[in-house]
Design a protein around this motif. Structure first.
Motif, short mmCIF file in Angstrom:
data_model
loop_
_atom_site.label_atom_id
_atom_site.label_comp_id
_atom_site.label_asym_id
_atom_site.label_seq_id
_atom_site.Cartn_x
_atom_site.Cartn_y
_atom_site.Cartn_z
N GLU A 208 0.80 -1.12 0.08
CA GLU A 208 0.02 0.15 0.00
C GLU A 208 0.83 1.14 -0.01
N HIS A 209 2.06 1.02 0.84
CA HIS A 209 2.74 2.41 1.08
C HIS A 209 3.55 2.83 -0.21
N HIS A 210 3.67 1.57 -0.96
CA HIS A 210 4.63 1.74 -2.22
C HIS A 210 3.67 2.31 -3.24
N ARG A 211 2.67 1.82 -3.16
CA ARG A 211 1.74 2.31 -4.30
C ARG A 211 1.26 3.60 -4.18
N GLU A 212 1.04 4.20 -3.02
CA GLU A 212 0.85 5.58 -2.56
C GLU A 212 1.85 6.52 -3.18
N ALA A 213 3.03 6.00 -2.87
CA ALA A 213 4.29 6.74 -3.17
C ALA A 213 4.32 6.94 -4.73
N ASP A 214 4.11 5.88 -5.44
CA ASP A 214 3.85 5.91 -6.99
C ASP A 214 2.77 6.87 -7.20
N TRP A 215 1.79 6.65 -6.66
CA TRP A 215 0.39 7.55 -7.03
C TRP A 215 0.94 8.79 -6.78
N PHE A 216 1.71 9.29 -5.91
CA PHE A 216 1.99 10.54 -5.58
C PHE A 216 2.92 11.31 -6.79
N ALA A 217 3.87 10.40 -7.20
CA ALA A 217 4.75 10.88 -8.13
C ALA A 217 4.00 10.90 -9.59
N LEU A 218 3.13 10.14 -9.44
CA LEU A 218 2.22 10.10 -10.89
C LEU A 218 1.38 11.49 -11.05
N THR A 219 0.70 11.55 -9.93
CA THR A 219 -0.17 12.84 -9.87
C THR A 219 0.76 14.01 -10.11
N ARG A 220 1.80 14.14 -9.57
CA ARG A 220 2.67 15.42 -9.63
C ARG A 220 3.14 15.45 -11.26
N LYS A 221 3.06 14.10 -11.87
CA LYS A 221 3.32 14.37 -13.06
C LYS A 221 2.31 14.57 -14.16
N MET A 222 1.17 14.28 -13.72
CA MET A 222 0.10 14.54 -14.47
C MET A 222 -0.92 15.77 -14.36
N ARG A 223 -0.45 16.18 -12.94
CA ARG A 223 -1.19 17.54 -12.71
C ARG A 223 -0.89 18.75 -13.69
N PRO A 224 0.36 19.12 -13.94
CA PRO A 224 0.62 20.37 -14.96
C PRO A 224 -0.12 19.89 -16.15
N LEU A 225 -0.14 18.96 -16.60
CA LEU A 225 -0.69 18.53 -17.98
C LEU A 225 -2.21 18.93 -17.99
N TYR A 226 -3.00 18.22 -16.82
CA TYR A 226 -4.16 18.82 -16.53
C TYR A 226 -4.47 20.04 -16.52
N ASP A 227 -3.57 20.65 -15.63
CA ASP A 227 -3.54 22.06 -15.51
C ASP A 227 -3.69 22.87 -16.65
N ALA A 228 -2.82 22.61 -17.73
CA ALA A 228 -2.79 23.34 -18.72
C ALA A 228 -4.06 23.29 -19.65
N GLN A 229 -4.50 21.96 -19.66
CA GLN A 229 -6.10 21.67 -20.00
C GLN A 229 -7.08 22.41 -19.69
N VAL A 230 -7.10 22.65 -18.33
CA VAL A 230 -8.13 23.53 -17.54
C VAL A 230 -7.73 25.04 -17.99
N ARG A 231 -6.91 25.31 -18.03
CA ARG A 231 -6.45 26.68 -18.42
C ARG A 231 -6.80 27.12 -19.71
N ALA A 232 -6.43 26.05 -20.70
CA ALA A 232 -7.12 26.29 -22.04
C ALA A 232 -8.44 26.06 -22.34
N GLY A 233 -9.05 25.59 -21.29
CA GLY A 233 -10.68 25.40 -21.28
C GLY A 233 -11.21 24.32 -22.08
N VAL A 234 -10.28 23.13 -21.88
CA VAL A 234 -10.65 22.04 -22.52
C VAL A 234 -10.68 20.69 -21.78
N ALA A 235 -10.32 20.78 -20.40
CA ALA A 235 -10.44 19.84 -19.55
C ALA A 235 -11.83 19.41 -19.27
N VAL A 236 -12.10 18.05 -19.27
CA VAL A 236 -13.21 17.41 -18.92
C VAL A 236 -13.33 16.61 -17.83
N CYS A 237 -14.14 16.84 -16.91
CA CYS A 237 -14.15 15.91 -15.56
C CYS A 237 -14.38 14.19 -16.00
#
Ligand SMILES: [Zn+2]
Length: 118
Positions: free
Chosen positions: A3-32
């Protein structure tokens, strides 16, 4: 188990993906990924799974499949920035509730201890 390992992985992943989605949100093309409504610029979001970890496991997916970028997406979140993987779409019902905290006047604070003798 891991569980712990998985969470660390997930954390790294969200940190990687977030800027991507952030750009999408700012561009107004992000969909929930939960309610399939747009996430408008300025709205908070979190990185979530399209197919939840639980469901992915039930389907026999590997961790890699579950955490694959194709299975990830932005979801409305009141706690944007946490990236804890919980799916908290904030837009149920569509309408936005404009509740704001009331400010309490404290003009009642006029009383003073009567320490002066004259
Ligand atoms: Zn949503």
């Amino acid at each position: 188990m891991t569980e712990h390992h998985r969470e660390a992985d997930w954390f790294a992943l969200t940190r990687k993906m977030r800027p991507l989605y952030d750009a999408q949100v700012r561009a107004g093309v992000a969909v929930c990924i939960d309610c399939h409504r747009p996430i408008v610029p300025g709205q908070r979001f979190a990185v979530g799974h399209r197919v939840s970890v639980k469901e992915g496991k039930a389907r026999g997916w590997t961790k890699q499949q579950i955490n694959d970028p194709s299975n990830l997406g932005p979801t409305h979140s009141a706690r944007g920035g946490k990236g804890d993987g919980s799916r908290r779409c904030n837009e149920q019902g569509g309408g936005r509730i404009g509740g704001r905290a009331r400010t309490t006047k404290q003009a009642e604070q006029k009383r003073r201890p009567d320490w002066r003798t004259w």
